[in-house]
Design an enzyme around this catalytic site. Structure first.
Site, short mmCIF file in Angstrom:
data_model
loop_
_atom_site.label_atom_id
_atom_site.label_comp_id
_atom_site.label_asym_id
_atom_site.label_seq_id
_atom_site.Cartn_x
_atom_site.Cartn_y
_atom_site.Cartn_z
N ASP A 123 0.83 -1.20 0.00
CA ASP A 123 0.00 0.00 0.00
C ASP A 123 0.86 1.25 0.00
OD1 ASP A 123 -2.15 -1.63 0.15
OD2 ASP A 123 -2.57 -1.27 2.27
N ASP A 171 0.85 4.12 -2.75
CA ASP A 171 0.54 5.50 -2.36
C ASP A 171 1.61 6.45 -2.88
OD1 ASP A 171 -1.77 4.98 -1.08
OD2 ASP A 171 -0.96 5.12 0.97
N LYS A 198 -6.84 8.92 10.74
CA LYS A 198 -7.30 8.31 9.49
C LYS A 198 -7.22 6.80 9.67
CE LYS A 198 -6.65 8.57 4.51
NZ LYS A 198 -6.43 7.13 4.27
N GLU A 221 -16.21 4.54 8.58
CA GLU A 221 -15.20 3.55 8.23
C GLU A 221 -15.51 2.22 8.92
OE1 GLU A 221 -13.03 5.18 6.37
OE2 GLU A 221 -11.52 3.63 5.94
N CYS A 252 45.60 1.39 -0.89
CA CYS A 252 44.57 2.27 -1.48
C CYS A 252 44.12 3.31 -0.45
CB CYS A 252 43.37 1.44 -1.93
SG CYS A 252 42.01 2.42 -2.58
ZN LIG Z 1 41.79 1.32 -4.59
#
Ligand SMILES: [Zn+2]
Length: 660
Positions: A34, A38, A114, A169, A424
């Site tokens: 849902d 929505d 709601k 409701e 690295c």
């Molecule tokens: Zn790297």
């Protein structure tokens, strides 16, 4: 977005939404959540607001509910049953409010939860229930009179002899929903996805006996007939006098702050309300003002539904980027159109690894359904393939490290693609950041670390502890005061618990709980460094993968040097105090936590479990004794259900603690 793009997008959205709606309303089959549906509807609505001349009569925004089923007689509503505009954020609500203030002199607003159920219209003639109909497509609904008559909270005779139309409701209380699904499961029948489906499915039955057995409830929210009411609040009084239960938790307020605070308090207590609520309705309280504001399309202007943060939302993938983590693993991240999810703005979602990209077939330009796993990190649940643009290309794995350009490698049997370069800079930068967090050094973030590394002042995590204020001379963003403050903070963090130190090392597959188990078992970092695979596997909660990761980590001299360098820079590693917990009430029991808790923080919950001799684990396995499930639980919840592990709500858990 230009008009042509908008037109294309609108057409695709309409087709997709229609398909989902047909499956849901006509075939009673759920194909998307849902919340995600929505979200698509909201996108369509907003695009149509931006380009109003693109609105067509057959747009899903122009109709309400679903097509009536042939099996029921049709009822034409004397006044159409309209729908509501949804807003999701305070700024969106603010826009609505500004519009109302501009167009009217509205001063007070009527707020009500709601409730997630099925809207119906009930007609009384001379005080007697005469007919009841579903909303249907807004104009024509289904005659469900016999079924509605079985609902105890619907009066068959009003307290006053009046002819009225009342709307409200039909819903199923949370506890009745649970009972119903237990029963469905015992009978080997399909489970209802949510209370809304259950209520709708129960009302739209040909046999009223089935409806009666489902224990449905009804609350009124609209008195259509004019009985002299001038405000919505007065309507509530009249509805009560007629014998109805009007929607509870409803109030009249006048300022935006009051609206917001009521919305928040409703959201906080929603789980305890006993019925499902997905937001709050805000309506102009004065009826003449409300009517004067009129209707745009099928939506009254004077009414809006402010939804609670969605657990699932859709967004568009703008790019797929690759990041290098501290272990060298190159991880894909989806860059998204910013969207609201669970109350925060989301712009990125983790895609984990290339296998995950292939499994989901996520491509740049795709519309995806996002959800929050556990607490914070959004994940991609699925691609809305229906909305894919023509000519989109499948994503490719990286061939080189995005940071240092070195070749990538993928170890046999592993999903991670890793940078082959041990030096690295991205890996080191991530490693320093990770260590800083483990040492609880709050004053240093990614930017500072990048600056220090680029300037060659630090290379590896232990270097943090050699920093002196002079190192910051001339560095952008640092003055004498801030440099002194940071160095003081780092020095104050030189003492660290062994478990935290193990976390700081950043060993693959070793998280906080595992680090704690290792610390408890080995006592010192030297003992851990010399542990064999067999020693490690012997630790409860440690599996073969974790054990191998620890052995692999310390097999590299580079890593042993890092440990030595920490010690040389004055780090004091504190061994855990070993207590005999075997007599404590939770000894031998292992717990997994998922989702947020309300009465205590997760840390507090963990401390309580440990204090009573229990163990904590990061993942659910057959060895897990209990899974504690809070709000917005992650995949651990599903796994626990699949493995049949006992599940505790926060309340159950507190009761368990109290009973020990
Ligand atoms: Zn790297």
């Amino acid at each position: 977005m230009n008009k042509n793009d908008a037109k294309n997008r609108i057409e695709k959205l309409r087709a997709a939404i229609d398909e989902y709606r047909y499956a849901y309303h006509v075939l009673d089959r759920t194909t998307i959540s849902d919340a995600a549906l929505d979200s698509l509807k909201h996108e369509l609505y907003k695009l149509e607001q931006e380009f109003p001349d693109l609105i067509t009569q057959d747009s899903p925004t122009q109709r309400v509910g679903g097509t009536p089923l042939d099996k029921f007689d049709k009822v034409t509503h004397a006044r159409p049953m309209l729908s509501m505009e949804d807003v999701f954020t305070l700024p969106e609500f603010g826009e609505w409010l500004d519009r109302i203030k501009r167009l009217s002199s509205a001063e007070s607003f009527f707020l009500m939860p709601k409730i997630d159920g099925l809207a119906v219209s009930i007609i009384y003639v001379d005080g007697l229930l005469s007919s009841a109909a579903t909303r249907g497509d807004g104009k024509v609904g289904e005659d469900v009179t016999l079924n509605v008559r079985t609902i105890e909270s619907v009066p068959l005779r009003l307290k006053e002899t009046r002819s009225v139309e009342v709307r409200g409701e039909i819903y199923i209380a949370t506890k009745d929903f649970k009972k119903l699904n237990d029963q469905q499961s015992a009978n080997g029948e399909a489970l209802f996805a949510n209370p809304r489906n259950a209520a709708a499915g129960s009302v739209r039955q040909l046999d009223p006996k089935i409806t009666a057995s489902r224990h449905l409830s009804f609350v009124a929210w609209d008195l259509v007939t004019d009985l002299g009411q001038t405000t919505q609040a007065e309507e509530w009084e009249i509805l009560r006098e007629l014998g109805f239960k009007p929607t509870p938790d409803s109030v009249v307020v006048s300022t935006v702050e009051e609206v917001q605070s009521h919305w928040k308090s409703l959201q906080t207590k929603r789980d305890g309300l006993g019925f499902w609520v997905d937001g709050m309705v805000v309506r102009v309280n004065d009826n003449a003002t409300f009517d004067g504001l009129g209707v745009v399309g099928k939506t009254p202007r004077g009414l809006v539904a402010w939804k609670f943060p969605a657990e699932e939302v859709t967004s568009v993938v703008k790019d797929i980027q690759w990041f290098v983590g501290r272990t060298g693993a190159i991880t894909p991240v989806a860059v998204l159109e910013p969207t609201q999810l669970g109350g925060t703005t989301v712009q990125h979602a983790s895609l984990h690894n290339f296998d995950e990209i292939e499994r989901l077939d996520v491509r740049v330009g795709d519309t995806v359904v996002l959800y929050k796993a556990g607490d914070i990190i959004p994940k991609v649940k699925e691609v809305v393939v229906r909305l894919r643009f023509d000519g989109s290309k499948a994503a490719k794995p990286p061939t080189a490290c995005p940071v240092c350009g070195s070749a990538v490698e993928r170890k046999e049997g592993e999903v991670a693609i890793v940078c082959s370069n041990r030096q690295c800079s991205a890996q080191n930068q991530e490693a320093v950041l990770h260590a800083a967090r483990a040492f609880a050094i709050d004053g240093i973030g990614p930017a500072t670390i990048a600056t220090l590394m680029d300037a060659g002042i630090i290379q590896l995590p232990p270097d943090l502890f050699r920093l002196i204020p002079d190192d910051f001379n001339g560095l952008e963003g640092f003055g004498e005061v801030s440099a002194n403050k940071l160095v003081d903070e780092i020095r104050a963090r030189k003492e660290i618990l062994l478990a935290k130190f193990i976390v700081a090392l950043g060993i693959r597959n070793v998280g906080e709980e595992t680090a704690r188990d290792l610390a408890k078992r080995f006592g010192t970092v030297d003992a851990l460094m010399s542990a064999t695979l067999a020693d490690l596997v012997a630790v409860p909660q440690v599996g073969a993968i974790v054990a191998q990761s620890v052995v692999d980590y310390f097999a590299e001299s580079h890593h042993r040097e890092i440990v030595a360098s920490y010690v040389a820079n004055g780090i004091r590693i504190v061994s855990p105090v070993v207590v005999d917990t075997s007599n404590l009430p939770l000894a031998g029991k292992s717990f997994v936590l998922t989702g947020g808790l309300e009465a205590m923080s997760r840390e507090e919950a963990k401390e309580k479990i440990r204090a009573l001799g229990g163990d904590l684990s990061e993942s659910v396995s057959k060895k897990t004794s209990f899974v504690i499930v809070g709000t917005d639980p992650g995949s651990k919840y599903a796994k626990a259900q699949a493995l049949g592990i006992p599940i505790l709500s926060e309340t159950d858990f507190i009761a368990m603690l109290a009973s020990l």
